[in-house]
Design an enzyme around this catalytic site. Structure first.
Site: not given
Length: 833
Positions: A504, A617
Site C-alpha cells: 500500500f 493475506d
C-alpha cells in the site's frame, strides 16, 4: 424468589442483618421526606417522614384535600404506612424545596390508588414536572402501589415539583422524597454503541426503570446506603435453566477508585447469576434477561460486577450484550481490579434510542481464552434518560411496582413511522450516490479521490450463539484526522521515521502532541492498491475490537491522501524477529505464544460474526508484536466477507501473497476461511524454520518453504530443518503436535483442513507439552487434529511465469492438479501481493 430452600432463606436473612449495620450511609445535605395526607410524622425503618400538616409551607395548592385508607388488600411487599394516606390535587399544585447544595437529587414519588369518599384514586390522571424536566405525563395508577424514582441535576437554589391534573381529572400523591445524591454516583460520561464516550450525563434527568439484584434476594432500602431497593432477577430470565445463583457476601472487598457501598450494597455485589455450564468445557450460550421499557428513549445501563467465583486471576473472560450491541468484550475483572478478586466494579453504558418496548441484557463466554466458559452479572440498573424536549413522560415499568408497564402507542407509532421515513430517505440517497459514483468512475477507475465515510455497510459482531454489535461505516467519521495533524505527528513524513514498506505504501512512526505513539501508513498513488483497500481497512478495523487484532486509531483523506493510523506496535513484525533483521532469536515458548495470539485473532475474524471475515493475506509480515511480544493480526486491506449460510465459498479474483497463497483458492477462485488456515500453516513452518517462505537463491527443492518442510515432515525428520537456535530446546511431543498442526493446515483441499478454532486448541496444547510433561489426549478429543492429512502434492514443474509484487488473476480456468512450484520459484519478492 423461586427455588430457594428454607435454609437458603435463613442464610439470606442473616446476611442482610449482618451487613445492615455496615450501611453507615451517605448523609444528604438536602433531605426532605413528606408523608402526604398524614396528620402525624411517620417512621419507615430509620427514616422519619414529616406529617403533611407540618409540610404545608412547602406546598402551594388551590384546595386542601386529604385522604386516608386502611389498606386492606395490598401485599406485604407493598405494606408501608406511606400508602395509608394521600393528598389530592384538584388543580395545578407545587411543592417548592430550598436547595442547600446544588447537584443531583433523588425525587421519589409514592402512589397507591384507593377509594376515599368521592375520590377513586385509580381514576386520577395527571402530569408531574420540575422547572426543567417533565417527569410523568398523563400518568395513572391501577390496583397496586408504585414508587417512581427520578434523579435530576438541580443547579439553582430551589426545586419546584408541579402536579398538573389532566383535563377533567385530578392528581394525588402518597409521599414524596427530595434527597441529595453523592456527586460521584453519576459521572458525566459512559461507553456507548458508537466509538468514543457518551458525554453529558450530568445534565440528564434519569428515571430508574429497573434495579435488579442478580442471583440474590430482594434488598430493602434499609440495607442500602442510598435507600434504594433491589428486586430479584429470576422473573426476568429468559431461560432459567441456563443460569445458576452464587452467594459469597463475605468475600466482597471494595477497592479504591472503583465501586463503593454507595454504588451498590454488599448484598448485591456478594451475589450473582452465572452460566450453568454443568461441567461441560464446550458450553457456548448466553444467559439473557428481558425487561419492559418505554420505546423512544435512550437508557443508561449500569452493570454491576464482582468476581466471587474465580479461584485465581485471569480465569474469567466474558462478554456483555445489550440487544444486538456488545457492551463489553473479553471482560477480565481481575485486570480492572488490579490483580484482585471479589472487588466490586460497575460499567455505565448509554443505549441508542429504543424502538421496542422490550430490551434484552445478555452475558456469555468469551472466545478469547480457552479457560472454562463462564459469565457473571451481579446487578443491573436501567435508567431512562430524558428526550431532547427534557421529558421522561411515558408509562414505564416502575421500581417496586407489581403493575405491568403500558405501551406508549404514540411513541411506538411515531418511532415506527420515523424509522420508515428514514429508511426510504436513506435508500433514495444511496441510489443517488451510487449513480453519481458510477458516473464518476467511468473512465477514471484508477483516479484517487478523498474518501468520505458515508458508506452504508454494516457489520455485526458476536458469537453465533449470542447477540452481536452492529456498527455502521457512517459512524467512522469521528476517526478522521486532518492532514496537518498527521504531517506534524510524522515530522513531515521524515524518511528516517519509516518503519516499514508494504504494497500500500510506506509506514511511518508517529507521535501526537499528547505523547500517543502511532504507526502511520501512507498510501502510494502508484501502488496497485487503492481506494478499495483503503475503504476495506477502515470498515473492518473500525468495527472489530480484539486484543489480537491491531486497532485502527484513525484515517486521513485530505488533499487526495489515503492515510491509515494504527496503534504503534513496539516490536514490529513477526517476520523481522525470525530472519533478516539481526534481532535476537525468539525462544520456542515465545514463538508458540505468538502463534497462539495470532490464531486467536483469526479465529475471532472467522467466528465473531454471523458471516465470517476472511483475512486473505495472512503472513508473518502482517503479524505485529507489542512491547510484550503479544501478537496482533494487521493489514485488512484485502479482507473479504465470507459466504452466506447457504453457500460454501465466495467466488472472487485471486489475491494474496506468494508463498502463502492457498492452492485451491488459486485454482478455483473459491475463497473460504480455510484459505486463511492454509496461509497460517505456512506461517507456522516459517516460525519453526526461521527462513523466507520463498527463496529463489536456494536449490530448486528448497525454494518453497511449504513444499520443503512437508517433504521432511513426511519422512518424520522435520527436526533436521528447524531453526538452528532452537536445536535441543523443543520437547519432542511439543514439536510433534506443532508440526502435525501445520501439516494439517496445508492439506491440498480446504475440507481436509482444520478450523482456526481447532488450530488454536492444538497450539495451546503444544505449549502445554513444552512446559510440562502431560498425557496427550489426542485420540479422545474432538478438538485435537487426529490422523495426518494427505501430504501436499509433489508437483511437477511447469513453465509458468509470474511477476513479483501484486498478484491478481481476474479469470483463471480450473487448474486442479497443476503444480505451483514453478510459479513460486520465479518469485523474488515474497512481500508482494
Amino acid at each position: 424468589m423461586m427455588g430457594y430452600r428454607k435454609f437458603d432463606l435463613c442464610i439470606w436473612v442473616l446476611s442482610i442483618l449482618s451487613f445492615g449495620c455496615f450501611c453507615s450511609g451517605f448523609t444528604p445535605v438536602d433531605n426532605y421526606l413528606i408523608d402526604c395526607g398524614s396528620l402525624a410524622n411517620t417512621s419507615v425503618g430509620n427514616r422519619v417522614y414529616l406529617a403533611d400538616k407540618l409540610a404545608s409551607n412547602f406546598l402551594s395548592t388551590p384546595k386542601d384535600v386529604l385522604a386516608s385508607s386502611p389498606l386492606k388488600s395490598i401485599t406485604s411487599f407493598d405494606d408501608s404506612p406511606l400508602y395509608q394516606t394521600a393528598r389530592i390535587f384538584t388543580g395545578s399544585s407545587k411543592y417548592t424545596f430550598s436547595i442547600s447544595l446544588t447537584g443531583r437529587h433523588w425525587i421519589r414519588l409514592y402512589f397507591y390508588p384507593f377509594v376515599s369518599g368521592s375520590y377513586d384514586l385509580s381514576k386520577a390522571k395527571f402530569s408531574v414536572s420540575t422547572q426543567n424536566y417533565g417527569l410523568l405525563s398523563d400518568f395513572s395508577v391501577q390496583n397496586s402501589s408504585v414508587m417512581k424514582e427520578f434523579s435530576v441535576n438541580v443547579n439553582s437554589g430551589s426545586l419546584v415539583v408541579t402536579f398538573t391534573p389532566s383535563s377533567g381529572s385530578f392528581a394525588f400523591l402518597n409521599a414524596i422524597e427530595v434527597v441529595s445524591v453523592p456527586d460521584t454516583l453519576i459521572t458525566d460520561d459512559a461507553t456507548t454503541t458508537t466509538p468514543g464516550k457518551f458525554q453529558g450525563l450530568m445534565s440528564q434527568a434519569l428515571e430508574t426503570t429497573w434495579r435488579v439484584n442478580m442471583g440474590g434476594p430482594f434488598v430493602s432500602f434499609e440495607n442500602d446506603t442510598l435507600w434504594r431497593t433491589w428486586v430479584p432477577d429470576r422473573d426476568y430470565l429468559v431461560s432459567k435453566n441456563l443460569a445458576k445463583d452464587v452467594s459469597n457476601v463475605a468475600a466482597v472487598e471494595y477497592g479504591e477508585g472503583l465501586a463503593t457501598a454507595d454504588s451498590a450494597p454488599r448484598t448485591v455485589y456478594g451475589t450473582l447469576t452465572e452460566m450453568n455450564s454443568a461441567g461441560d468445557p464446550n458450553t457456548n450460550y448466553n444467559v439473557t434477561w428481558e425487561f419492559k421499557v418505554d420505546s423512544g428513549f435512550q437508557y443508561l445501563l449500569r452493570f454491576h460486577f464482582c468476581d466471587i467465583v474465580s479461584k485465581g486471576l485471569n480465569q474469567l473472560y466474558f462478554n456483555v450484550y445489550f440487544d444486538s450491541w456488545i457492551v463489553a468484550q473479553d471482560l477480565d475483572l481481575s485486570t480492572i481490579a488490579v490483580n484482585k478478586l471479589a472487588t466490586p466494579y460497575y460499567l455505565d453504558y448509554v443505549t441508542t434510542s429504543v424502538v421496542s418496548d422490550t430490551i434484552r441484557i445478555s452475558i456469555g463466554p468469551s472466545s478469547l481464552n480457552n479457560a472454562y466458559p463462564n459469565a457473571i452479572l451481579n446487578g443491573l440498573e436501567i435508567m431512562k434518560m430524558n428526550n431532547s424536549d427534557g421529558h421522561l413522560g411515558g408509562a414505564s415499568g416502575a421500581v417496586n411496582s407489581n403493575s405491568s408497564s403500558k405501551s406508549n402507542v404514540g411513541v411506538i407509532v411515531g418511532a415506527t413511522v420515523g424509522s420508515l421515513i428514514a429508511v426510504v430517505l436513506a435508500a433514495i440517497l444511496f441510489i443517488l450516490c451510487r449513480r453519481r459514483k458510477d458516473k464518476a468512475n467511468q473512465g477514471h477507475s484508477k483516479t484517487w479521490a478523498p474518501f468520505s465515510m458515508n458508506g452504508t455497510n454494516s457489520h455485526t459482531m458476536g458469537s453465533k450463539y449470542s447477540y452481536g454489535t452492529t456498527a455502521s461505516a457512517a459512524s467512522n467519521y469521528q476517526y478522521r484526522f486532518p492532514f496537518g495533524v498527521v504531517q506534524e505527528a510524522t515530522n513531515n513524513f521524515d524518511e528516517s521515521w519509516v518503519i516499514g514498506i508494504g504494497g500500500f505504501g510506506k509506514v511511518y512512526k508517529g507521535e501526537f502532541n499528547d505523547g500517543t505513539k502511532v504507526a502511520v501508513k501512507r498510501g502510494n498513488p502508484r501502488s496497485q492498491q487503492g481506494l478499495a483497500e483503503f475503504r476495506t481497512e477502515i470498515e473492518m478495523l473500525s468495527q472489530f475490537r480484539h486484543r489480537h487484532l491491531v486497532s485502527l486509531i484513525g484515517y486521513c483523506d485530505d488533499k487526495s491522501e489515503m492515510i491509515l493510523i494504527y496503534e504503534y506496535m513496539e516490536n514490529g513484525t513477526l517476520k523481522s524477529h525470525l530472519y533478516g533483521s539481526g534481532l535476537p532469536s525468539l525462544s520456542w515458548k515465545a514463538r508458540l505464544e505468538i502463534c497462539i495470539g495470532s490464531a486467536r485473532g483469526l479465529h475471532y475474524l472467522h467466528t465473531g460474526d454471523a458471516k465470517a471475515v476472511i483475512h486473505r493475506d495472512v503472513k508473518s509480515a502482517n503479524i505485529l508484536l507489542d512491547e510484550n511480544l503479544m501478537a496482533k493480526v494487521a493489514d485488512f486491506g484485502l479482507s473479504k466477507t465470507g459466504p452466506e449460510l447457504d453457500q460454501t465459498h465466495v467466488s472472487t479474483a485471486v489475491k494474496g501473497s506468494f508463498g502463502y497463497l492457498d492452492p485451491e483458492y488459486f485454482r478455483r477462485q473459491q475463497l473460504t476461511e480455510k484459505s486463511d488456515v492454509y496461509s497460517f500453516g505456512v506461517v507456522l513452518f516459517e516460525v519453526l524454520c526461521a527462513r523466507p517462505v520463498i527463496d529463489p537463491s536456494l536449490p530448486r527443492e528448497m525454494v518453497n518453504l511449504a513444499e520443503w518442510a512437508m517433504k521432511w515432515q513426511k519422512k518424520g525428520q522435520l527436526e533436521q530443518i528447524i531453526d538452528p537456535t532452537l536445536a535441543g530446546k523443543i520437547r519432542p511431543d511439543s514439536l510433534r503436535k506443532f508440526a502435525e498442526t501445520a501439516e494439517k493446515c496445508l492439506a491440498d483441499y480446504g475440507v481436509d483442513r482444520p478450523s482456526m478454532g481447532d488450530v488454536l486448541w492444538n497450539l495451546e496444547y503444544a505449549l502445554q507439552l513444552q512446559e510440562a510433561v502431560i498425557q496427550d489426549p489426542e485420540d479422545n478429543s474432538t478438538n485435537v487434529i487426529g490422523e495426518l492429512s494427505p501430504q501436499v502434492n509433489n508437483f511437477n514443474h511447469i513453465d509458468t511465469t509470474g511477476s513479483p509484487g501484486q498478484f491478481e488473476v481476474s479469470s483463471v480456468d480450473d487448474l486442479s492438479g497443476v503444480s505451483m512450484s514453478r510459479v513460486f520459484s520465479q518469485l523474488v519478492k515474497s512481500e508482494g501481493r
